[in-house]
Design an enzyme around this catalytic site. Structure first.
Site, mmCIF file in Angstrom:
data_model
loop_
_atom_site.group_PDB
_atom_site.id
_atom_site.type_symbol
_atom_site.label_atom_id
_atom_site.label_comp_id
_atom_site.label_asym_id
_atom_site.label_seq_id
_atom_site.Cartn_x
_atom_site.Cartn_y
_atom_site.Cartn_z
ATOM 1 N N LYS A 11 -14.464 13.857 85.264
ATOM 2 C CA LYS A 11 -14.275 12.402 85.415
ATOM 3 C C LYS A 11 -15.352 11.628 84.650
ATOM 4 C CE LYS A 11 -14.794 12.320 89.915
ATOM 5 N NZ LYS A 11 -15.064 13.732 90.233
ATOM 6 N N ARG A 25 -14.745 7.217 97.294
ATOM 7 C CA ARG A 25 -14.669 8.626 97.671
ATOM 8 C C ARG A 25 -14.127 8.796 99.090
ATOM 9 N NH1 ARG A 25 -18.806 10.570 94.001
ATOM 10 N NH2 ARG A 25 -19.050 12.820 94.025
ATOM 11 N N ARG A 37 -23.070 23.554 84.603
ATOM 12 C CA ARG A 37 -23.493 22.211 84.244
ATOM 13 C C ARG A 37 -24.996 22.012 84.376
ATOM 14 N NH1 ARG A 37 -20.086 17.521 87.328
ATOM 15 N NH2 ARG A 37 -21.363 18.167 89.074
ATOM 16 N N ARG A 71 -19.689 19.920 98.413
ATOM 17 C CA ARG A 71 -19.016 18.820 97.706
ATOM 18 C C ARG A 71 -17.506 19.010 97.673
ATOM 19 N NH1 ARG A 71 -23.143 18.558 93.849
ATOM 20 N NH2 ARG A 71 -21.838 19.207 92.115
ATOM 21 N N ARG A 113 -26.835 20.624 86.802
ATOM 22 C CA ARG A 113 -27.404 19.461 87.479
ATOM 23 C C ARG A 113 -28.155 19.941 88.705
ATOM 24 N NH1 ARG A 113 -22.822 15.034 88.404
ATOM 25 N NH2 ARG A 113 -23.181 15.494 90.601
#
Ligand code: AMP
Length: 183
Positions: free
Chosen positions: A14, A89, A127, A140, A129
């Site tokens: 996204k 969310r 990723r 998550r 992060r």
């Protein structure tokens, strides 16, 4: 005028897609995750409160977010449109945004980026992060399925939902998104 929410699981792409589209359309990309990460880095009171939730992969409480979003949408650059990712969310956040847009006499559309769980887990693990630990990723995804997927129906009922297969190359997904935004 484009006012677009990108929905989809964490790791669906996204943020990346929103950034590309925002640049193409010359409108701001609004990411609550990025705003919160900036607040954490700047050690603001909001950042200090949000850090624990972010690192566990939990949702940051609404009271830390709603003013942030309200302020961001009332900035001059947001008057020519925006692309938002990571917000709303929860149904409560979506209802808040609905009300805010009504006050501003504005509407928005929503595109759901569909990507299977196995694929997003792989992507997030690659990723790097700080909140991409296996445990935070698991949380998550759980939070996404329980809190965020009801938004698909929320926006479908308002007939403002479109879907894109996000399990393709970055360029292919961008192309589909561009076509939908232009239509
Ligand atoms: P993101 O960059 O969208 O993946 O967001 C990273 C983290 O920021 C999330 O895991 C949450 O802890 C927090 N966050 C971002 N947006 C929201 C939101 N709309 N509501 C609650 N927490 C959020």
């Amino acid at each position: 005028m484009t006012r677009l929410i990108l929905l989809g699981p964490p790791g669906a792409g996204k943020g990346t897609q929103a950034q590309v589209l925002a640049e193409v359309l010359g409108i701001p990309h609004i990411s609550t995750g990025e705003m919160l990460r900036n607040a954490v880095a700047a050690k603001t009171p909001v950042g200090e409160k949000a850090l624990g939730y972010i690192s566990k992969g939990e949702l940051v409480p609404d009271e830390l977010l709603l003013d942030l979003v309200r302020d961001r949408l009332s900035q001059p650059d947001a008057h020519k449109g925006w692309i938002m990712d990571g917000f709303p969310r929860t149904v409560k956040q979506a209802a808040f945004l609905d009300e805010l847009l009504q006050e501003l006499n504005e509407t928005c559309e929503c595109i759901n980026l569909e990507v299977p769980d196995e694929v997003v887990v792989e992507r997030m693990l690659g990723r790097g992060r700080p909140d991409d630990t296996e445990e935070a990723i698991r949380t998550r995804l759980k939070v996404y399925h329980s809190e965020t997927t009801p938004l698909i129906d929320f926006y479908r009922e308002r007939s403002s939902l479109k879907s894109v297969n996000g399990d393709r190359s970055l360029e292919e997904v961008t192309e589909s998104l561009k076509q939908l935004v232009a239509s």
